[in-house]
Design a protein around this motif. Structure first.
Motif, PDB file in Angstrom:
ATOM      1  N   GLY A 124      21.455  27.463 -12.928  1.00  0.00           N
ATOM      2  CA  GLY A 124      22.164  27.898 -14.127  1.00  0.00           C
ATOM      3  C   GLY A 124      21.366  27.936 -15.403  1.00  0.00           C
ATOM      4  N   GLY A 125      20.083  27.611 -15.359  1.00  0.00           N
ATOM      5  CA  GLY A 125      19.290  27.649 -16.575  1.00  0.00           C
ATOM      6  C   GLY A 125      17.848  27.267 -16.309  1.00  0.00           C
ATOM      7  N   PRO A 126      16.972  27.455 -17.303  1.00  0.00           N
ATOM      8  CA  PRO A 126      15.561  27.116 -17.120  1.00  0.00           C
ATOM      9  C   PRO A 126      15.353  25.602 -17.137  1.00  0.00           C
ATOM     10  N   ALA A 127      14.271  25.179 -16.508  1.00  0.00           N
ATOM     11  CA  ALA A 127      13.983  23.744 -16.428  1.00  0.00           C
ATOM     12  C   ALA A 127      12.486  23.529 -16.265  1.00  0.00           C
ATOM     13  N   LYS A 128      12.071  22.288 -16.549  1.00  0.00           N
ATOM     14  CA  LYS A 128      10.682  21.880 -16.365  1.00  0.00           C
ATOM     15  C   LYS A 128      10.645  20.564 -15.614  1.00  0.00           C
ATOM     16  N   LEU A 129       9.611  20.374 -14.826  1.00  0.00           N
ATOM     17  CA  LEU A 129       9.365  19.097 -14.172  1.00  0.00           C
ATOM     18  C   LEU A 129       8.275  18.383 -14.951  1.00  0.00           C
ATOM     19  N   ARG A 130       8.635  17.236 -15.523  1.00  0.00           N
ATOM     20  CA  ARG A 130       7.700  16.479 -16.344  1.00  0.00           C
ATOM     21  C   ARG A 130       7.224  15.233 -15.603  1.00  0.00           C
ATOM     22  N   HIS A 131       5.994  14.847 -15.847  1.00  0.00           N
ATOM     23  CA  HIS A 131       5.374  13.686 -15.209  1.00  0.00           C
ATOM     24  C   HIS A 131       4.963  12.690 -16.285  1.00  0.00           C
ATOM     25  N   CYS A 132       5.242  11.399 -16.037  1.00  0.00           N
ATOM     26  CA  CYS A 132       4.808  10.372 -16.981  1.00  0.00           C
ATOM     27  C   CYS A 132       4.868   9.007 -16.298  1.00  0.00           C
ATOM     28  N   ALA A 151      22.833  18.686  -7.042  1.00  0.00           N
ATOM     29  CA  ALA A 151      22.150  19.605  -6.126  1.00  0.00           C
ATOM     30  C   ALA A 151      20.759  19.911  -6.675  1.00  0.00           C
ATOM     31  N   ALA A 152      20.658  20.061  -7.993  1.00  0.00           N
ATOM     32  CA  ALA A 152      19.354  20.325  -8.610  1.00  0.00           C
ATOM     33  C   ALA A 152      18.390  19.174  -8.341  1.00  0.00           C
ATOM     34  N   LEU A 153      18.884  17.943  -8.429  1.00  0.00           N
ATOM     35  CA  LEU A 153      18.033  16.782  -8.133  1.00  0.00           C
ATOM     36  C   LEU A 153      17.517  16.851  -6.695  1.00  0.00           C
ATOM     37  N   SER A 154      18.413  17.112  -5.752  1.00  0.00           N
ATOM     38  CA  SER A 154      18.021  17.201  -4.337  1.00  0.00           C
ATOM     39  C   SER A 154      17.070  18.367  -4.107  1.00  0.00           C
ATOM     40  N   TYR A 155      17.352  19.502  -4.744  1.00  0.00           N
ATOM     41  CA  TYR A 155      16.543  20.703  -4.568  1.00  0.00           C
ATOM     42  C   TYR A 155      15.103  20.470  -5.048  1.00  0.00           C
ATOM     43  N   VAL A 156      14.974  19.858  -6.215  1.00  0.00           N
ATOM     44  CA  VAL A 156      13.623  19.601  -6.740  1.00  0.00           C
ATOM     45  C   VAL A 156      12.904  18.592  -5.852  1.00  0.00           C
ATOM     46  N   GLY A 157      13.634  17.593  -5.344  1.00  0.00           N
ATOM     47  CA  GLY A 157      13.012  16.641  -4.416  1.00  0.00           C
ATOM     48  C   GLY A 157      12.441  17.332  -3.193  1.00  0.00           C
ATOM     49  N   ALA A 158      13.227  18.248  -2.615  1.00  0.00           N
ATOM     50  CA  ALA A 158      12.757  18.981  -1.440  1.00  0.00           C
ATOM     51  C   ALA A 158      11.582  19.892  -1.795  1.00  0.00           C
ATOM     52  N   ASP A 187       0.826  -1.210   0.000  1.00  0.00           N
ATOM     53  CA  ASP A 187       0.000   0.000   0.000  1.00  0.00           C
ATOM     54  C   ASP A 187       0.860   1.260   0.000  1.00  0.00           C
ATOM     55  N   CYS A 188       1.937   1.233  -0.771  1.00  0.00           N
ATOM     56  CA  CYS A 188       2.788   2.406  -0.948  1.00  0.00           C
ATOM     57  C   CYS A 188       2.641   2.939  -2.374  1.00  0.00           C
ATOM     58  N   ASP A 189       2.459   4.224  -2.485  1.00  0.00           N
ATOM     59  CA  ASP A 189       2.451   4.904  -3.775  1.00  0.00           C
ATOM     60  C   ASP A 189       3.837   5.527  -3.946  1.00  0.00           C
ATOM     61  N   VAL A 190       4.700   4.822  -4.671  1.00  0.00           N
ATOM     62  CA  VAL A 190       6.087   5.269  -4.827  1.00  0.00           C
ATOM     63  C   VAL A 190       6.268   5.895  -6.202  1.00  0.00           C
ATOM     64  N   ARG A 191       6.823   7.097  -6.218  1.00  0.00           N
ATOM     65  CA  ARG A 191       7.126   7.786  -7.459  1.00  0.00           C
ATOM     66  C   ARG A 191       8.612   8.130  -7.471  1.00  0.00           C
ATOM     67  N   ILE A 192       9.170   8.310  -8.649  1.00  0.00           N
ATOM     68  CA  ILE A 192      10.617   8.410  -8.808  1.00  0.00           C
ATOM     69  C   ILE A 192      10.980   9.734  -9.451  1.00  0.00           C
ATOM     70  N   LEU A 193      11.832  10.498  -8.778  1.00  0.00           N
ATOM     71  CA  LEU A 193      12.378  11.739  -9.323  1.00  0.00           C
ATOM     72  C   LEU A 193      13.734  11.431  -9.932  1.00  0.00           C
ATOM     73  N   LEU A 201       6.965   8.494 -12.899  1.00  0.00           N
ATOM     74  CA  LEU A 201       8.195   9.278 -12.910  1.00  0.00           C
ATOM     75  C   LEU A 201       7.927  10.769 -12.863  1.00  0.00           C
ATOM     76  N   TYR A 202       8.817  11.468 -12.177  1.00  0.00           N
ATOM     77  CA  TYR A 202       8.967  12.915 -12.310  1.00  0.00           C
ATOM     78  C   TYR A 202      10.376  13.132 -12.865  1.00  0.00           C
ATOM     79  N   VAL A 203      10.456  13.752 -14.013  1.00  0.00           N
ATOM     80  CA  VAL A 203      11.732  13.900 -14.705  1.00  0.00           C
ATOM     81  C   VAL A 203      12.097  15.376 -14.804  1.00  0.00           C
ATOM     82  N   ILE A 204      13.316  15.695 -14.422  1.00  0.00           N
ATOM     83  CA  ILE A 204      13.785  17.084 -14.462  1.00  0.00           C
ATOM     84  C   ILE A 204      14.354  17.358 -15.848  1.00  0.00           C
TER      85      ILE A 204
END
Length: 476
Positions: A66-74, A113-120, A35-41, A81-84
């Motif tokens: 250092g530049g623009p980015a989007k968080l994508r879901h699929c 650091a960007a991966l950790s930052y988006v996770g937080a 009963d865990c809903d696990v998603r992956i960044l 997944l959440y993909v940076i």
């Protein structure tokens, strides 16, 4: 339902350099049964973005380190997944950690650091209409996550899993502002490590719970020999440290259904696969055991010990089929050895389908590592009736039962262990191996015992679920 976000730098089947990716791809699916809903960044490396379709943009960032980015879901291969999508950080030729020459990308501190930052940020503000109850970070690439949780004043618990403590993710102190870290926390209680910023230490100090990938490795990490500079930090946090052995994807690694091999349900079915594997590697039939090794070619993996000990195996009619890449000197040494020995064949590189064929066709899987947090290849070997010959360290000690006289008499043995981890002990192990191989009844017992072992994720997923539940109850 417990909502968990994995913060991880690689994930099979999208992108893989080692066992971390296999864990990130298999454990979330196993946790679904609890009963865990696990998603992956995951970072949007070029290879990842090329495989995705029908993504939905959930968030935009004007300046993500250092530049623009989007968080994508699929959803891909059953994984949510959440993909940076940050081309300035991840869209480049070469590997995910380094360039085509093998050198680390100089901006790796910012990339992860960007991966950790988006996770937080997802923990604090959510991703669309979904907000995790737990953040689960893996290795140093996710280590700065608790620091960004602190900056955001977000109290979502952080679980940190150490897959390999050899990599610290260190960078110079002058990067504090660039990495958006609080200068007041640049001290021994948080992420300062001998005058540098350490992402690994940040994760170890900031985690509510720390896990590693086997019970023995958890104990080894408390010693200077295996802690690699972090043993003091881990002794300080010992009360929050536990070992949970990895599992494997038992559906993908199943000799009865594997599309890469001639399927079999008992070890008797290995004979046809052995013949095919010998043909693939250009090896003639032999009376001795066919040993296989699929590995990074590094001293950590004990490859230099293997070169020294191989004459003992060959003297008994044994053979070696090896697949891997790594240290150029070791690659050359192995290729030269193969050129002068008709019973040794080496393929430099990696081939997933061939690795399955090697597990099915080999008599023995070799894992002579100097240290091994868990190891997966010995688990694949057990599953396929390919007897593991392993060093007595880390997860290898926890997952293989040595063919001692007592274990053999009690019908419990599943493989061969050697210690100390040096060339002479490996030489002795090859001698024991060949003696056992010449006893067909004993050898069949080893194979049968191995194939009966529980090597999937069920038990380990239950342990992770218990950790999540304990933290969510404590924070409620």
């Amino acid at each position: 339902m417990t909502k968990v976000l994995f913060v991880v730098s690689e994930c099979a089947p999208l992108v893989k350099t080692g066992g971390l990716a296999d864990v990130a791809g298999a454990l979330p699916l196993a946790l679904g049964a609890f009963d865990c809903d696990v998603r992956i960044l995951l970072p949007g490396y070029r290879a990842v973005m090329a495989q995705l379709s029908k993504t939905r943009v959930l968030e935009t960032y004007d300046d993500l380190f250092g530049g623009p980015a989007k968080l994508r879901h699929c959803v891909h291969a059953g994984l949510t997944l959440y993909v940076i999508d940050a081309p300035h950080l991840y869209d480049r030729e070469g590997g995910i950690y380094g360039d085509v020459t093998g050198q680390d990308w100089p901006d790796n501190p910012a990339r992860f650091a960007a991966l950790s930052y988006v996770g937080a940020t997802i923990a604090d503000k959510g991703a669309g209409d979904w907000t995790p109850d737990i953040l689960h970070g893996h290795d140093w690439q996710a280590g700065l996550t608790p620091e960004y949780l602190h900056v955001a004043a977000c109290d979502v618990p952080f679980v940190f899993t150490v897959h390999n403590i050899a990599f610290h993710g260190n960078t110079t102190a002058d990067q504090l502002n660039a990495l958006r870290l609080a200068p007041t926390r640049f001290n021994a209680d948080h992420f300062e490590f001998w005058g540098q910023i350490s992402a690994l230490k940040a994760g170890l100090m900031g985690a509510a719970k720390i896990t590693t990938v086997s019970l023995t490795y958890a104990e080894e990490l408390l010693t200077p020999e295996f802690g690699i500079g972090m043993d003091g930090v881990l002794r300080y946090r010992k009360a929050e440290l536990s070992g949970i052995v990895n599992g494997i994807d038992a559906a993908t690694w199943n000799p009865a259904t594997d599309p890469n091999i001639k399927p079999y349900k008992s070890a008797a079915g290995k004979a046809a696969n052995k013949k095919m594997l010998q043909k693939t590697f250009g090896l003639d039939p032999s009376d001795g055991p066919l040993c296989v090794l699929v590995s990074r070619l590094t001293e950590q993996k004990g490859i230099d010990l293997l070169v020294d000990a191989l004459p003992e195996l060959l003297s008994h009619g044994g053979q070696l089929a090896l697949l891997g890449s790594g240290d150029p000197k070791l690659e050359v040494s192995l290729l030269e050895f193969a050129a002068h020995n008709e019973n040794v064949a080496v393929k430099i590189g990696y081939d997933e389908n061939l690795s399955h064929q090697m597990m099915a066709g080999g008599d023995v899987i070799l894992v002579p590592s100097r240290f091994e947090p868990c190891g997966l290849t010995q688990l694949y070997g057990l599953r396929y009736g390919t007897v593991p010959l392993v060093a007595l360290t880390g997860g290898l000690a926890d997952t293989v039962i040595n063919a001692s006289p007592a274990a053999l008499s009690n019908n419990a043995a599943t493989g061969i262990q050697f210690f100390p981890v040096n060339a002479q002990a490996l030489t002795n192990a090859f001698r024991r191996l060949c003696a056992l191989y010449q006893q067909p009844k004993v050898w069949k017992i080893l194979q049968r015992n191995g194939m009966k072992q529980a090597v999937g994720w069920d038990m380990s997923a239950a342990e992770y679920h218990a950790i999540y539940r304990g933290l969510t109850k404590a924070s409620s």
